[in-house]
Design a protein around this motif. Sequence first.
Motif, short mmCIF file in Angstrom:
data_model
loop_
_atom_site.label_atom_id
_atom_site.label_comp_id
_atom_site.label_asym_id
_atom_site.label_seq_id
_atom_site.Cartn_x
_atom_site.Cartn_y
_atom_site.Cartn_z
N TYR A 65 -7.25 0.75 -5.68
CA TYR A 65 -7.07 1.99 -4.94
C TYR A 65 -8.18 2.17 -3.92
O TYR A 65 -9.21 1.49 -3.98
CB TYR A 65 -7.02 3.20 -5.88
CG TYR A 65 -8.37 3.71 -6.35
CD1 TYR A 65 -8.97 4.81 -5.74
CD2 TYR A 65 -9.04 3.10 -7.39
CE1 TYR A 65 -10.19 5.29 -6.18
CE2 TYR A 65 -10.26 3.56 -7.83
CZ TYR A 65 -10.84 4.66 -7.22
OH TYR A 65 -12.07 5.12 -7.64
N ILE B 289 0.86 -1.17 0.00
CA ILE B 289 0.00 0.00 0.00
C ILE B 289 0.90 1.23 0.00
O ILE B 289 1.91 1.26 0.70
CB ILE B 289 -0.96 -0.01 1.21
CG1 ILE B 289 -1.92 1.20 1.15
CG2 ILE B 289 -0.19 -0.05 2.52
CD1 ILE B 289 -3.00 1.15 2.23
N ASN C 125 -11.49 4.39 -11.52
CA ASN C 125 -12.73 5.02 -11.06
C ASN C 125 -13.84 4.80 -12.10
O ASN C 125 -14.98 4.55 -11.74
CB ASN C 125 -12.50 6.50 -10.80
CG ASN C 125 -13.68 7.19 -10.16
OD1 ASN C 125 -13.86 8.39 -10.34
ND2 ASN C 125 -14.48 6.49 -9.40
N THR D 6 0.03 -1.44 -10.03
CA THR D 6 -1.17 -0.96 -9.35
C THR D 6 -2.36 -1.82 -9.73
O THR D 6 -2.69 -1.95 -10.91
CB THR D 6 -1.45 0.52 -9.70
OG1 THR D 6 -0.33 1.32 -9.29
CG2 THR D 6 -2.70 1.02 -8.99
N LYS E 259 -0.57 -2.23 -4.69
CA LYS E 259 0.31 -2.74 -5.74
C LYS E 259 0.63 -4.20 -5.49
O LYS E 259 0.83 -4.61 -4.35
CB LYS E 259 1.59 -1.91 -5.82
CG LYS E 259 1.31 -0.48 -6.26
CD LYS E 259 2.58 0.30 -6.53
CE LYS E 259 2.22 1.68 -7.07
NZ LYS E 259 3.40 2.39 -7.55
N ASP F 173 -0.42 9.44 -9.94
CA ASP F 173 -1.29 8.26 -10.02
C ASP F 173 -2.65 8.57 -10.64
O ASP F 173 -3.41 7.65 -10.96
CB ASP F 173 -1.51 7.66 -8.62
CG ASP F 173 -0.25 7.11 -8.00
OD1 ASP F 173 0.44 6.34 -8.68
OD2 ASP F 173 0.03 7.45 -6.83
N GLN G 64 0.65 5.75 -0.41
CA GLN G 64 -0.22 6.91 -0.55
C GLN G 64 -0.19 7.35 -2.01
O GLN G 64 0.87 7.41 -2.64
CB GLN G 64 0.24 8.05 0.36
CG GLN G 64 -0.76 9.19 0.36
CD GLN G 64 -0.60 10.11 1.55
OE1 GLN G 64 -0.10 9.71 2.60
NE2 GLN G 64 -1.05 11.34 1.39
N ALA G 65 -1.37 7.63 -2.56
CA ALA G 65 -1.47 8.06 -3.95
C ALA G 65 -0.92 9.47 -4.11
O ALA G 65 -1.00 10.30 -3.20
CB ALA G 65 -2.93 8.01 -4.40
N GLY H 11 -5.75 9.42 -0.82
CA GLY H 11 -5.83 8.27 -1.70
C GLY H 11 -4.70 7.29 -1.41
O GLY H 11 -3.62 7.67 -0.97
N PHE H 12 -4.99 6.03 -1.66
CA PHE H 12 -4.00 4.97 -1.51
C PHE H 12 -4.07 4.06 -2.72
O PHE H 12 -5.15 3.84 -3.28
CB PHE H 12 -4.27 4.14 -0.25
CG PHE H 12 -4.14 4.94 1.02
CD1 PHE H 12 -2.91 5.11 1.62
CD2 PHE H 12 -5.25 5.54 1.59
CE1 PHE H 12 -2.78 5.86 2.78
CE2 PHE H 12 -5.14 6.29 2.75
CZ PHE H 12 -3.91 6.46 3.34
N VAL H 13 -2.93 3.57 -3.13
CA VAL H 13 -2.88 2.59 -4.22
C VAL H 13 -2.39 1.27 -3.64
O VAL H 13 -1.56 1.23 -2.73
CB VAL H 13 -1.99 3.05 -5.40
CG1 VAL H 13 -2.61 4.24 -6.10
CG2 VAL H 13 -0.59 3.37 -4.96
N LEU I 196 -5.79 6.07 -11.69
CA LEU I 196 -6.91 6.09 -10.74
C LEU I 196 -8.20 6.48 -11.44
O LEU I 196 -9.27 5.94 -11.12
CB LEU I 196 -6.61 7.04 -9.58
CG LEU I 196 -5.44 6.65 -8.68
CD1 LEU I 196 -5.27 7.67 -7.56
CD2 LEU I 196 -5.61 5.26 -8.13
#
Length: 153
Positions: A70, A10, A25, A67, A62, A17, A12-13, A58-60, A21
Amino acid sequence: MLCENKMITIEQATPADCPVLALMNRQLIDDGGDDSTMADPQLESRMYHWLQGDTYTGFVFKLNGETIGYALIDVSERWLRHFFICRIYRRRGYGREAVRLLMKHLGVEEIGLSCLTKNVSGQGFWRSFQHEAYSTNFSVQRPDIAQLRDEAE
């Protein structure tokens, strides 16, 4: 089978990104049966705005550096606005592991969220966790709208 022995991380986006994202989305919107007509550039701009603002973080997620999902969190409210795992990685334990990592990273034992009514697979995913329903959301129309439509015809 939890994550097939592959490492999920994990992070932070960041604004960098936002293009990926926005694409995720779009898939999340489709999963929810939302008829949003926002184009991908609009989704990217909205995501950028959210990441640059004070409300959302936001978090990604991986997998071996790629990725695969999210989350978008209102950290002050402990509210999960978006959670998404790419379709090809679903039903293999990655989503559950991503939730575990996210909550561990946030230092929380529970988090609030809503799932769109038409997102049946998402609802099934969230119901697989120990949970407690604490609200029901409604989208209502003004009482005279139907009457106004009838009169207009």
